[in-house]
Design an enzyme around this catalytic site. Structure first.
Site: not given
Ligand SMILES: C[S@@+](CC[C@H](N)C(=O)[O-])C[C@H]1O[C@@H](n2cnc3c(N)ncnc32)[C@H](O)[C@@H]1O
Length: 436
Positions: A301, A373, A274, A322
């Site tokens: 990232d 979601c 994340d 996700d």
């Molecule tokens: C819907 S949440 C994830 C929820 C998590 N899977 C859970 O079940 O608790 C989306 C996540 O994507 C992360 N995110 C967004 N862009 C990203 C990237 N380029 N690389 C890694 N993480 C990323 C955000 O920081 C956020 O925490």
């Protein structure tokens, strides 16, 4: 004109921590930084009054429309000590909760209380107008996942019965899902039953039992976890077997990670990514509390992760992706945006989601589970379509018919739509999720 409110008694008494935490979580929900369940889990630490924090947030969400009218009718606190979210929490408690008892002399609270008569008038004017959320045909229930790392379903059920909860028994082979839904709709406050689809680790309760469940040692010790069934569909689609290697992409705050680890009892390799440092910190707390020890957490990232650097881990059995999304399917979503969803934002999200899914394909795992979601086609079926058009690895993959027994499927004019999964509060008694 800014009104000055004279406060004489207890002017230095601080606002109880629960109110500040509740307003912080509300701000995070507004910024799509997590679901209510994940955010509550992240503050489930010694000394925090989880029951009160949860009650304050729920009262606010349930009465948000009318609370916003009340906020708009008053002067905001000129001291800067009471932001939009804290104002909402205080009004919720004053008008729909414990009436701010014992703290009415705290400066921020005294300011809000001074408008009580105005709020009463607004409430009166709204009576019968359906001021609260949830007045549709959605069935909102409380799901409890048993953490199999720490306990068993049987032990949990035995403890629940000892604490005066009553199990409603049924035999899955004797009833249809529609008949099961009838049982759920008729649950009384202290009843529970085993979920129809996830019989090994999921229990269903009346939504009003939440506060009582949060008081149980089972909850404070993370032997049970509040998690919507929709999240477990993603985990089910991974087709977990012991010793699998899974990339858990966009992992924080780790709610699905903990479910995966529970189902394989820590017998897997989970490599999680994340990019948000703040959410990774929350995840570290959650992972530790849940007894998860099979997960490597990386604050990165995901698009910077290369196939070369992963070559030492061998075959990647599955990637769970996700990504951030509009969150339009969340039943307890706090939607502060005026008007409908901004189309430009949806297209920006879809372009990011497509990039992430293309990158997942380029790492050549055996299986990819894409989950959001969101209820929007643009972020779901459309993203899958774009990836199959754009990725140079698309020929190596096809959309498979996941969970064949699941009743609600993808939508839109796509040949693969019926293979995707959708869920919602009306048909499947869950949050609105999409899986491809
Ligand atoms: C819907 S949440 C994830 C929820 C998590 N899977 C859970 O079940 O608790 C989306 C996540 O994507 C992360 N995110 C967004 N862009 C990203 C990237 N380029 N690389 C890694 N993480 C990323 C955000 O920081 C956020 O925490």
């Amino acid at each position: 004109m800014v009104k000055v409110i004279a406060v004489t008694m207890d002017a230095h008494k601080p606002l109880p921590k629960s109110y500040l935490i509740a307003s912080r979580l509300l701000r995070q929900m507004d910024g799509q930084k997590g679901s209510l369940n994940s955010l509550i889990t992240s503050v489930n630490k010694n000394g925090n009054n989880i029951k009160q924090i949860y009650a304050l947030i729920m009262k606010t969400i349930q009465n948000l429309k009318i609370i916003k009218q009340m906020v708009n009718s008053i002067d905001t606190d000129s001291s800067g000590n009471c932001d939009e979210f804290l104002t909402q929490i205080l009004i919720a408690d004053l008008m729909f909760g414990k009436r701010l008892e014992g703290i009415r002399n705290v400066p921020q609270v005294a300011h809000i209380v001074s408008f009580e008569n105005k709020f009463k008038q607004i409430l009166k004017n709204n009576t019968g107008k359906g001021g609260s959320a949830g007045s549709d045909d959605r069935v909102i229930v409380r799901y409890i996942r048993v953490n199999l790392i720490k306990t068993t379903l049987k032990k949990v059920m035995r403890k629940l019965v000892k604490r005066d909860f009553k199990q409603i028994e049924y035999n899955k082979s004797d009833i249809t899902f529609e008949q099961f839904k009838e049982l759920v709709v008729n649950l009384k406050e202290n009843d529970f039953l085993i979920d129809y689809d996830f019989q090994n680790d999921l229990l269903v309760f009346h939504i009003n039992s939440t506060k009582g469940l949060q008081e149980l040692k089972l909850f404070t010790e993370s032997k049970i976890v509040m998690q919507d069934k929709a999240s477990l569909i993603a985990v089910e689609c991974l087709q977990l077997v012991p010793e699998m290697t899974i990339l858990d992409v966009c992992c924080a705050p780790g709610m699905k990670t903990t479910a995966i680890a529970s189902r394989v009892k820590n017998n897997a390799t989970i490599i999680s990514y994340d990019k948000s440092e703040e959410r990774i910190h929350e995840m570290e707390t959650i992972i530790e509390k849940n007894g998860v020890n099979c997960c490597q957490i990386n604050c990165r990232d995901f698009t910077s992760v290369t196939a070369e650097e992963l070559s030492s881990i061998g075959t990647i059995d599955a990637i769970l992706l996700d990504p951030s999304c509009s969150g339009s399917g969340m039943n307890n979503r706090v939607d502060y945006r005026k008007g409908g969803e901004d189309k430009g934002r949806l297209y920006r999200l879809a372009s990011f989601q497509t990039r992430m899914l293309c990158h997942a394909m380029s790492l050549q795992p055996k299986r990819i589970v894409y989950s959001t979601c969101s209820l929007h086609l643009i972020e779901n079926e459309n993203v899958i379509k774009s990836v199959f058009r754009e990725s140079e690895f698309a020929n190596d993959y096809s959309v498979v018919h996941a969970l064949p027994q699941w009743p609600t499927r993808g939508v839109g004019d796509y040949e693969f739509a019926s293979k995707c999964i959708r869920s919602n509060a009306t048909s499947t008694l869950t949050n609105g999720f999409f899986y491809g």
